[in-house]
Write a protein that holds these residues in place. Structure first.
Motif, PDB file in Angstrom:
ATOM      1  N   ARG A 218       0.857  -1.187   0.000  1.00 21.31           N
ATOM      2  CA  ARG A 218       0.000   0.000   0.000  1.00 21.31           C
ATOM      3  C   ARG A 218       0.892   1.235   0.000  1.00 21.31           C
ATOM      4  O   ARG A 218       1.862   1.301   0.768  1.00 21.31           O
ATOM      5  N   PRO A 219       0.599   2.221  -0.825  1.00 22.07           N
ATOM      6  CA  PRO A 219       1.452   3.415  -0.854  1.00 22.07           C
ATOM      7  C   PRO A 219       1.304   4.239   0.416  1.00 22.07           C
ATOM      8  O   PRO A 219       0.269   4.189   1.088  1.00 22.07           O
ATOM      9  N   TYR A 220       2.348   4.982   0.735  1.00 20.44           N
ATOM     10  CA  TYR A 220       2.255   5.936   1.836  1.00 20.44           C
ATOM     11  C   TYR A 220       1.241   7.019   1.466  1.00 20.44           C
ATOM     12  O   TYR A 220       1.025   7.315   0.293  1.00 20.44           O
ATOM     13  N   SER A 221       0.657   7.622   2.471  1.00 19.29           N
ATOM     14  CA  SER A 221      -0.322   8.683   2.213  1.00 19.29           C
ATOM     15  C   SER A 221       0.377   9.915   1.644  1.00 19.29           C
ATOM     16  O   SER A 221       1.582  10.119   1.825  1.00 19.29           O
ATOM     17  N   THR A 222      -0.412  10.729   0.955  1.00 18.46           N
ATOM     18  CA  THR A 222       0.130  11.987   0.442  1.00 18.46           C
ATOM     19  C   THR A 222       0.669  12.842   1.575  1.00 18.46           C
ATOM     20  O   THR A 222       1.705  13.507   1.438  1.00 18.46           O
ATOM     21  N   PHE A 223      -0.025  12.828   2.716  1.00 20.94           N
ATOM     22  CA  PHE A 223       0.421  13.618   3.869  1.00 20.94           C
ATOM     23  C   PHE A 223       1.811  13.193   4.319  1.00 20.94           C
ATOM     24  O   PHE A 223       2.688  14.026   4.534  1.00 20.94           O
ATOM     25  N   TYR A 224       2.036  11.895   4.470  1.00 23.05           N
ATOM     26  CA  TYR A 224       3.351  11.416   4.880  1.00 23.05           C
ATOM     27  C   TYR A 224       4.424  11.814   3.866  1.00 23.05           C
ATOM     28  O   TYR A 224       5.522  12.255   4.234  1.00 23.05           O
ATOM     29  N   CYS A 225       4.125  11.633   2.577  1.00 23.25           N
ATOM     30  CA  CYS A 225       5.120  11.891   1.544  1.00 23.25           C
ATOM     31  C   CYS A 225       5.496  13.368   1.477  1.00 23.25           C
ATOM     32  O   CYS A 225       6.679  13.719   1.406  1.00 23.25           O
ATOM     33  N   ILE A 226       4.497  14.235   1.486  1.00 22.93           N
ATOM     34  CA  ILE A 226       4.790  15.663   1.368  1.00 22.93           C
ATOM     35  C   ILE A 226       5.479  16.178   2.629  1.00 22.93           C
ATOM     36  O   ILE A 226       6.362  17.034   2.570  1.00 22.93           O
ATOM     37  N   THR A 227       5.110  15.637   3.786  1.00 24.96           N
ATOM     38  CA  THR A 227       5.743  16.054   5.035  1.00 24.96           C
ATOM     39  C   THR A 227       7.199  15.623   5.082  1.00 24.96           C
ATOM     40  O   THR A 227       8.079  16.402   5.487  1.00 24.96           O
ATOM     41  N   ALA A 228       7.489  14.393   4.654  1.00 21.38           N
ATOM     42  CA  ALA A 228       8.870  13.916   4.624  1.00 21.38           C
ATOM     43  C   ALA A 228       9.712  14.761   3.668  1.00 21.38           C
ATOM     44  O   ALA A 228      10.857  15.129   3.971  1.00 21.38           O
TER      45      ALA A 228
END
Length: 445
Positions: free
Chosen positions: A248-258
């Motif tokens: 399952r892909p990481y959420s957009t929130f996790y990706c943009i925050t990282a």
């Protein structure tokens, strides 16, 4: 542009024509989660297309909503037993009306100045009032609603719940008080056999003498709220490359925050051995199982995940390393963690050791290595309708702090995302170059 205040008055709950409040001596004791949050005001600004709802109609809806959400018309104090509480004394909330001499289209809502936004929200923080609202009518018929609310009373979800009730009252609909769950203290009572499984010193609490001064890297430079825009293609590429190989892909929130954590750290030019920390609020309504919290709960149910690593590791390792740190740390703040916090905060250790909330030290903490995240995207800020339609845009109103990330609710319906990032003005060019170059097809993440 000139904004002129037309009126400013204290309004009290409306319990029915000729019916005084019969609960003026009651109080809501603060929970341990209320006490550990930010002891300051939070501000939101909503923007509406024409036609504007008349101020008199908005005011009547406001005071009707206060009759149900009476904490917002109360005051912070102590009850008859000396317990820190919200006093339900119906002392009133502030209602301000104003006019702007320009059309709303003259304002760039994605790059507003702090000075502009501060004119749209009541900003008299030297007050005992727990909620202050301002209606600003623009020359084009649009209007803005600025809401200033004390964080001790409610978190973002609690504040939005009041706004939704205000809209219903304005439209002549009934508000169901059963869903409000005012009995806070009994909900967050410690277990009969307390079990502190996690270390909360250094996380939610600090010793008062551990306060440090803010380390301003560029003391002569101005901090601004810079809006970074990510189109759907950028977000899709970021998620695809950071989630490669996962079921399952990481959420957009996790990706943009990282991604932004690395960008801000890169711009700061810190030594590789420095420790950097990303702080993210976790909504207990979504993770508490043994004390199930309805989304309608009006108080604070937030603790903070703190992903930590060194500057060298954060920048040298692939971006996927950052998102893994964030995901793992957020997952750690689960039901067991919340229960452990409640048991610790209720044990007497906080008073015995003279501990203070780390959140209350936000203005005296060292911001030069930490990154703070505020996520409005997951909060239903658009569930506000006064009868002429929902707001088309909502944003936080705050004095920009370097390293502060505010993820905004979508401004457009195309799947893009806008994020306000607190940066020194001189660092914007470097930030943009690093931020967007990493999202090109051949960039190494």
């Amino acid at each position: 542009m000139k904004i002129t205040v037309q009126s400013s008055k204290l309004v009290k709950p409306y319990h029915g024509r000729g019916i005084p409040s019969i609960f003026t001596n009651s109080a809501i004791p603060l929970t341990v989660l209320d006490k550990v949050t930010y002891d300051e005001y939070a501000c939101l600004a909503y923007f509406f297309h024409p036609p504007a709802t008349p101020n008199s109609i908005l005011e009547m809806g406001f005071i009707k909503a206060l009759a149900v959400y009476r904490e917002w018309a109360g005051r912070l104090g102590v009850d008859a037993n000396g317990v820190c509480s919200i006093l339900l004394n119906d002392a009133g909330a502030r209602f301000v009306t104003a006019t702007a001499d320009v059309a709303l289209s003259c304002i760039n809502l994605l790059q507003p100045t702090p000075e502009l936004l501060s004119c749209l929200c009541p900003s008299d923080y030297n007050t005992e009032e727990l909620m202050l609202v301002q209606i600003t009518q623009f020359a084009c018929g649009s209007f803005a609603l600025g809401v200033t609310a004390h964080h001790t009373v409610a978190d973002g979800y609690g504040m939005v719940r009041f706004g939704k009730a205000w809209g219903k009252a304005t439209r002549g609909l009934a508000i169901d008080p059963i869903l409000l769950v005012h009995h806070r203290a009994s909900i967050f009572a410690p277990r009969v056999l307390p079990r502190v499984e996690f270390e909360h010193r250094g996380a939610e609490f600090k010793r008062r003498e551990e306060e440090v001064c803010i380390n301003q890297v560029h003391p002569s430079d101005k901090v601004v709220a810079h809006t970074a825009h990510f189109n759907p293609e950028m977000l899709s590429e970021l998620k695809r490359r950071m989630s490669a190989g996962r079921p399952r892909p990481y959420s957009t929130f996790y990706c943009i925050t990282a991604h932004l954590w690395r960008c801000i750290t890169k711009v700061r030019g810190l030594h590789k051995d420095k420790v950097t920390k990303l702080i993210i609020p976790v909504n207990g309504r979504l993770v508490m199982r043994h004390l199930p919290m309805p989304m309608e709960y009006t108080g604070n149910v937030v603790l903070w995940a703190q992903a930590t690593t060194t500057v060298g590791e954060l920048l040298a390792k692939p971006l996927r390393h950052a998102v893994e740190l964030i995901s793992r740390e957020v997952a750690r703040i689960d039901d067991s963690y919340f229960r452990s916090f409640i048991d610790f905060a209720s044990s007497g250790a906080v008073e015995k050791e003279s501990l203070v909330p780390t959140a209350s030290l936000a203005k005296t903490m060292d911001h030069s290595t930490s990154v703070f995240v505020s996520n409005l995207k997951g909060i239903p800020v658009y569930d506000l309708d006064f009868g002429a339609g929902r707001p088309f845009f909502c944003t936080r109103v705050y004095h920009p702090q370097e390293g502060f990330i505010s993820i905004l609710p979508p401004f457009a319906s195309d799947g893009s995302m806008d994020v306000q990032v607190g940066l020194f003005r001189s660092a914007i060019g470097i930030f943009e170059e690093f931020c967007y170059s990493l999202l090109t097809p051949n960039a190494k993440l």
